[in-house]
Design a protein around this motif. Structure first.
Motif, PDB file in Angstrom:
ATOM      1  N   ASP A   1       0.807  -1.233   0.000  1.00 13.32           N
ATOM      2  CA  ASP A   1       0.000   0.000   0.000  1.00 13.32           C
ATOM      3  C   ASP A   1       0.833   1.273   0.000  1.00 13.32           C
ATOM      4  OD1 ASP A   1      -2.411  -1.264   0.006  1.00 13.32           O
ATOM      5  OD2 ASP A   1      -2.636  -1.275   2.189  1.00 13.32           O
ATOM      6  N   ASP A   2       2.160   1.160   0.102  1.00  7.33           N
ATOM      7  CA  ASP A   2       3.009   2.355   0.196  1.00  7.33           C
ATOM      8  C   ASP A   2       3.055   3.076  -1.157  1.00  7.33           C
ATOM      9  OD1 ASP A   2       5.541   3.292   2.191  1.00  7.33           O
ATOM     10  OD2 ASP A   2       5.791   3.797   0.056  1.00  7.33           O
ATOM     11  N   PRO A   3       2.989   4.429  -1.159  1.00 14.51           N
ATOM     12  CA  PRO A   3       3.010   5.159  -2.444  1.00 14.51           C
ATOM     13  C   PRO A   3       4.254   4.885  -3.284  1.00 14.51           C
ATOM     14  CG  PRO A   3       2.552   6.664  -0.596  1.00 14.51           C
ATOM     15  CD  PRO A   3       2.844   5.327  -0.001  1.00 14.51           C
ATOM     16  N   CYS A   4       5.364   4.512  -2.646  1.00 17.36           N
ATOM     17  CA  CYS A   4       6.599   4.240  -3.417  1.00 17.36           C
ATOM     18  C   CYS A   4       6.435   3.032  -4.333  1.00 17.36           C
ATOM     19  CB  CYS A   4       7.779   4.011  -2.478  1.00 17.36           C
ATOM     20  SG  CYS A   4       8.259   5.476  -1.559  1.00 17.36           S
ATOM     21  N   MET A   5       5.510   2.138  -4.009  1.00 19.14           N
ATOM     22  CA  MET A   5       5.335   0.934  -4.826  1.00 19.14           C
ATOM     23  C   MET A   5       4.807   1.279  -6.226  1.00 19.14           C
ATOM     24  SD  MET A   5       6.106  -2.168  -4.341  1.00 19.14           S
ATOM     25  CE  MET A   5       5.893  -3.116  -2.840  1.00 19.14           C
ATOM     26  N   VAL A   6       4.130   2.408  -6.333  1.00 19.70           N
ATOM     27  CA  VAL A   6       3.482   2.783  -7.599  1.00 19.70           C
ATOM     28  C   VAL A   6       4.498   2.939  -8.730  1.00 19.70           C
ATOM     29  CG1 VAL A   6       2.090   4.580  -8.732  1.00 19.70           C
ATOM     30  CG2 VAL A   6       1.632   3.942  -6.347  1.00 19.70           C
ATOM     31  N   THR A   7       5.704   3.406  -8.401  1.00 21.04           N
ATOM     32  CA  THR A   7       6.697   3.676  -9.444  1.00 21.04           C
ATOM     33  C   THR A   7       7.757   2.580  -9.555  1.00 21.04           C
ATOM     34  OG1 THR A   7       7.654   5.159  -7.780  1.00 21.04           O
ATOM     35  CG2 THR A   7       6.503   6.180  -9.629  1.00 21.04           C
ATOM     36  N   ASN A   8       7.557   1.465  -8.845  1.00 23.06           N
ATOM     37  CA  ASN A   8       8.477   0.329  -9.019  1.00 23.06           C
ATOM     38  C   ASN A   8       8.392  -0.140 -10.478  1.00 23.06           C
ATOM     39  OD1 ASN A   8      10.248  -1.601  -7.568  1.00 23.06           O
ATOM     40  ND2 ASN A   8       8.795  -3.088  -8.375  1.00 23.06           N
ATOM     41  N   PRO A   9       9.538  -0.444 -11.111  1.00 23.80           N
ATOM     42  CA  PRO A   9       9.471  -0.765 -12.547  1.00 23.80           C
ATOM     43  C   PRO A   9       8.664  -2.019 -12.871  1.00 23.80           C
ATOM     44  CG  PRO A   9      11.660  -1.199 -11.651  1.00 23.80           C
ATOM     45  CD  PRO A   9      10.905  -0.441 -10.607  1.00 23.80           C
ATOM     46  N   ARG A  10       8.539  -2.892 -11.901  1.00 24.91           N
ATOM     47  CA  ARG A  10       7.716  -4.091 -12.120  1.00 24.91           C
ATOM     48  C   ARG A  10       6.529  -4.043 -11.170  1.00 24.91           C
ATOM     49  NH1 ARG A  10       9.412 -10.002 -10.421  1.00 24.91           N
ATOM     50  NH2 ARG A  10       7.445 -11.007 -10.880  1.00 24.91           N
ATOM     51  N   SER A  11       5.364  -4.339 -11.695  1.00 26.13           N
ATOM     52  CA  SER A  11       4.172  -4.377 -10.857  1.00 26.13           C
ATOM     53  C   SER A  11       4.197  -5.678 -10.049  1.00 26.13           C
ATOM     54  CB  SER A  11       2.932  -4.296 -11.754  1.00 26.13           C
ATOM     55  OG  SER A  11       1.792  -4.363 -10.957  1.00 26.13           O
ATOM     56  N   LEU A  12       4.361  -5.570  -8.742  1.00 25.68           N
ATOM     57  CA  LEU A  12       4.519  -6.758  -7.899  1.00 25.68           C
ATOM     58  C   LEU A  12       3.203  -7.098  -7.210  1.00 25.68           C
ATOM     59  CD1 LEU A  12       7.883  -5.750  -6.161  1.00 25.68           C
ATOM     60  CD2 LEU A  12       7.602  -7.568  -7.874  1.00 25.68           C
ATOM     61  N   ALA A  13       2.828  -8.360  -7.217  1.00 27.50           N
ATOM     62  CA  ALA A  13       1.678  -8.811  -6.421  1.00 27.50           C
ATOM     63  C   ALA A  13       2.113  -8.891  -4.963  1.00 27.50           C
ATOM     64  CB  ALA A  13       1.216 -10.178  -6.902  1.00 27.50           C
ATOM     65  N   CYS A  14       1.151  -8.834  -4.070  1.00 31.03           N
ATOM     66  CA  CYS A  14       1.467  -8.864  -2.643  1.00 31.03           C
ATOM     67  C   CYS A  14       2.261 -10.137  -2.283  1.00 31.03           C
ATOM     68  CB  CYS A  14       0.176  -8.782  -1.836  1.00 31.03           C
ATOM     69  SG  CYS A  14       0.428  -8.212  -0.162  1.00 31.03           S
ATOM     70  N   GLU A  15       1.915 -11.262  -2.929  1.00 35.30           N
ATOM     71  CA  GLU A  15       2.624 -12.519  -2.648  1.00 35.30           C
ATOM     72  C   GLU A  15       4.090 -12.417  -3.088  1.00 35.30           C
ATOM     73  OE1 GLU A  15      -0.276 -12.358  -4.465  1.00 35.30           O
ATOM     74  OE2 GLU A  15      -1.454 -12.758  -2.657  1.00 35.30           O
ATOM     75  N   GLU A  16       4.339 -11.675  -4.186  1.00 35.63           N
ATOM     76  CA  GLU A  16       5.728 -11.509  -4.627  1.00 35.63           C
ATOM     77  C   GLU A  16       6.525 -10.663  -3.631  1.00 35.63           C
ATOM     78  OE1 GLU A  16       5.860 -11.484  -9.355  1.00 35.63           O
ATOM     79  OE2 GLU A  16       4.281 -10.163  -8.581  1.00 35.63           O
ATOM     80  N   VAL A  17       5.860  -9.680  -3.033  1.00 42.62           N
ATOM     81  CA  VAL A  17       6.528  -8.870  -2.010  1.00 42.62           C
ATOM     82  C   VAL A  17       6.879  -9.765  -0.816  1.00 42.62           C
ATOM     83  CG1 VAL A  17       6.309  -6.872  -0.492  1.00 42.62           C
ATOM     84  CG2 VAL A  17       5.284  -6.807  -2.776  1.00 42.62           C
ATOM     85  N   GLU A  18       5.979 -10.675  -0.481  1.00 38.55           N
ATOM     86  CA  GLU A  18       6.271 -11.625   0.606  1.00 38.55           C
ATOM     87  C   GLU A  18       7.513 -12.454   0.279  1.00 38.55           C
ATOM     88  OE1 GLU A  18       3.075 -14.120   1.975  1.00 38.55           O
ATOM     89  OE2 GLU A  18       1.606 -12.497   1.867  1.00 38.55           O
ATOM     90  N   ARG A  19       7.597 -12.919  -0.991  1.00 37.02           N
ATOM     91  CA  ARG A  19       8.760 -13.745  -1.389  1.00 37.02           C
ATOM     92  C   ARG A  19      10.054 -12.961  -1.197  1.00 37.02           C
ATOM     93  NH1 ARG A  19       4.792 -16.398  -2.475  1.00 37.02           N
ATOM     94  NH2 ARG A  19       4.950 -16.521  -0.232  1.00 37.02           N
ATOM     95  N   ILE A  20      10.022 -11.658  -1.565  1.00 38.89           N
ATOM     96  CA  ILE A  20      11.250 -10.846  -1.448  1.00 38.89           C
ATOM     97  C   ILE A  20      11.681 -10.751   0.015  1.00 38.89           C
ATOM     98  CG2 ILE A  20      12.300  -8.588  -1.876  1.00 38.89           C
ATOM     99  CD1 ILE A  20      10.323  -8.267  -4.238  1.00 38.89           C
ATOM    100  N   TYR A  21      10.709 -10.513   0.911  1.00 40.54           N
ATOM    101  CA  TYR A  21      11.053 -10.492   2.345  1.00 40.54           C
ATOM    102  C   TYR A  21      11.651 -11.840   2.759  1.00 40.54           C
ATOM    103  CZ  TYR A  21       8.669  -6.093   3.669  1.00 40.54           C
ATOM    104  OH  TYR A  21       8.298  -4.772   3.832  1.00 40.54           O
ATOM    105  N   GLU A  22      11.081 -12.921   2.219  1.00 39.99           N
ATOM    106  CA  GLU A  22      11.586 -14.252   2.602  1.00 39.99           C
ATOM    107  C   GLU A  22      13.040 -14.440   2.152  1.00 39.99           C
ATOM    108  OE1 GLU A  22       7.171 -16.324   2.429  1.00 39.99           O
ATOM    109  OE2 GLU A  22       8.683 -16.890   0.935  1.00 39.99           O
ATOM    110  N   TYR A  23      13.355 -13.974   0.938  1.00 33.95           N
ATOM    111  CA  TYR A  23      14.742 -14.084   0.470  1.00 33.95           C
ATOM    112  C   TYR A  23      15.698 -13.314   1.378  1.00 33.95           C
ATOM    113  CZ  TYR A  23      13.347 -16.153  -4.010  1.00 33.95           C
ATOM    114  OH  TYR A  23      12.857 -16.988  -4.974  1.00 33.95           O
ATOM    115  N   ALA A  24      15.202 -12.155   1.887  1.00 28.63           N
ATOM    116  CA  ALA A  24      16.071 -11.317   2.718  1.00 28.63           C
ATOM    117  C   ALA A  24      16.170 -11.813   4.149  1.00 28.63           C
ATOM    118  CB  ALA A  24      15.548  -9.871   2.713  1.00 28.63           C
TER     119      ALA A  24
END
Ligand SMILES: [Fe+2]
Length: 379
Positions: free
Chosen positions: A355-378
């Protein structure tokens, strides 16, 4: 792939700024030029103890400008701190603000400015272009080289009730003038130098790959990456070298001009969520997420990431690996789990980041589940 053209309409907003040794001592002269009679001097206890708030106060006194100090500000400034500062501003019958410090005092000062001019709670301004009344004149004097709050149209405030950071984005938050002096940077502890430097790198990379980037922001983003990649390790080795410190300050300036106008992306969206929930240093959150977001985003802006990889060097196969090697070379080796993040917290972290406004300009449109995966990698 990013669909954009250099003919797309873009706006570029920047404050007046003065850079160089001794810029800090011009605070009084500019306060007087802005017609300030009673200033709220916004800082924090660490910056005050290092003597920089006192030096600015002396400059104000020499110029015949009165001031009240407000320093009840923590890292990751809270909404109640902004409102306490607003009360101090109104009670002191101030007509201008001077902020001395890192991102926390500067963001708090921006918040005090808009809350006092609109007479509204700071949390009501969340989002983009939601500030109806201009703030009083604001002079910023950064004592770190990273937040770029001194040039940006952003303020990030922690909503304590929801334990998350809100982003306020408005042209009214751009300071009237910023005084960029390398000397205050010499009193930064090593960890703060590293974390704020990684914030600069994250700003520059995210602005360069942002889907709101433009030829104007690209120039600043690339220069910021080039400068920070060489100057940050050098400044850590020679912390008292004013020329090296100035290079990191210039990098922060370039990165700020880039991201203030091109916005940011998933690294910052996810770092805001992390910082709000765990009260971790903002730059450190970025550092622990950056390479993982770069890997997830790569296909959406491969040419731009390859350019970043060339500048970061490190002899790695992918730009993400180059960023990881740079981070490790600065001594940042921990994982999110090691700074206290629990796996079961990830869905809530991802939902807030989504929901953060910074997500709007990310070059790839990420689904919420993909954001979860990124946290998991980190993790
Ligand atoms: Fe940042």
């Amino acid at each position: 792939m990013i669909q954009r053209s250099q003919l797309d309409l873009r706006k570029f907003v920047a404050p007046e700024f003065i850079c160089g040794h001794g810029a800090l001592h011009l605070a009084g002269r500019y306060a007087r030029n802005f017609g300030m009679k009673q200033v709220l001097l916004v800082t924090d206890p660490g910056v005050r103890a290092a003597g920089w708030a006192g030096a600015v106060g002396e400059s104000l006194t020499e110029a015949g400008v009165s001031f009240t100090v407000f320093d009840a500000i923590s890292a990751n400034p809270r909404s109640r701190q902004v409102m306490a500062g607003t009360e101090a501003y109104l009670a002191g019958e101030c007509n201008g603000i001077v902020a001395v410090g890192g991102g926390s005092p500067m963001d708090c000062a921006k918040g005090i400015g808009i809350a006092s001019s609109s007479m509204r709670d700071i949390l009501t301004f969340e989002g983009v272009d939601r500030v109806p009344v201009p703030a009083p004149p604001l002079i910023c004097i950064p004592t770190t080289a990273g937040s770029s709050a001194d040039v940006s149209q952003f303020a990030i405030i922690t909503d304590e009730g929801r334990k998350r950071k809100i982003a306020i984005v408005s042209k009214t938050l751009v300071p009237d003038i910023s005084l960029l002096d390398p000397e205050p940077l010499t009193t930064m502890p090593r960890e703060l130098t590293v974390d704020t430097g990684m914030d600069t790198l994250s700003h520059a990379i995210e602005a360069y790959v942002s889907n709101a980037s433009s030829p104007m922001t690209d120039v600043h983003a690339l220069e910021a990456i080039r400068l920070i990649a060489s100057a940050l390790p050098a400044a850590m080795a020679e912390p008292d070298d004013l020329n090296l410190r100035f290079s990191t300050l210039l990098a922060s300036l370039h990165a700020g001009l880039a991201f203030s106008n091109a916005s940011l992306g998933a690294v910052h969206a996810m770092a805001h969520s992390l910082g709000g929930a765990y009260d971790l240093a903002h730059g450190r959150c970025n550092a622990l997420l950056l390479e993982h977001v770069m890997a997830a985003n790569y296909d959406a802006a491969s040419g731009r990431y390859d350019r970043i990889g060339e500048i970061l060097g490190q002899g790695r196969e992918t730009p993400a690996e180059g960023a990881a090697a740079f981070r490790r070379s600065l001594g940042i080796t921990e994982t999110l789990a090691e700074v206290g993040v629990r796996e079961d917290a990830i869905p809530a972290l991802a939902a807030a980041a989504y929901d953060d406004p910074c997500m709007v300009t990310n070059p790839r449109s990420l689904a919420c589940e993909e954001v979860e995966r990124i946290y998991e990698y980190a993790l």
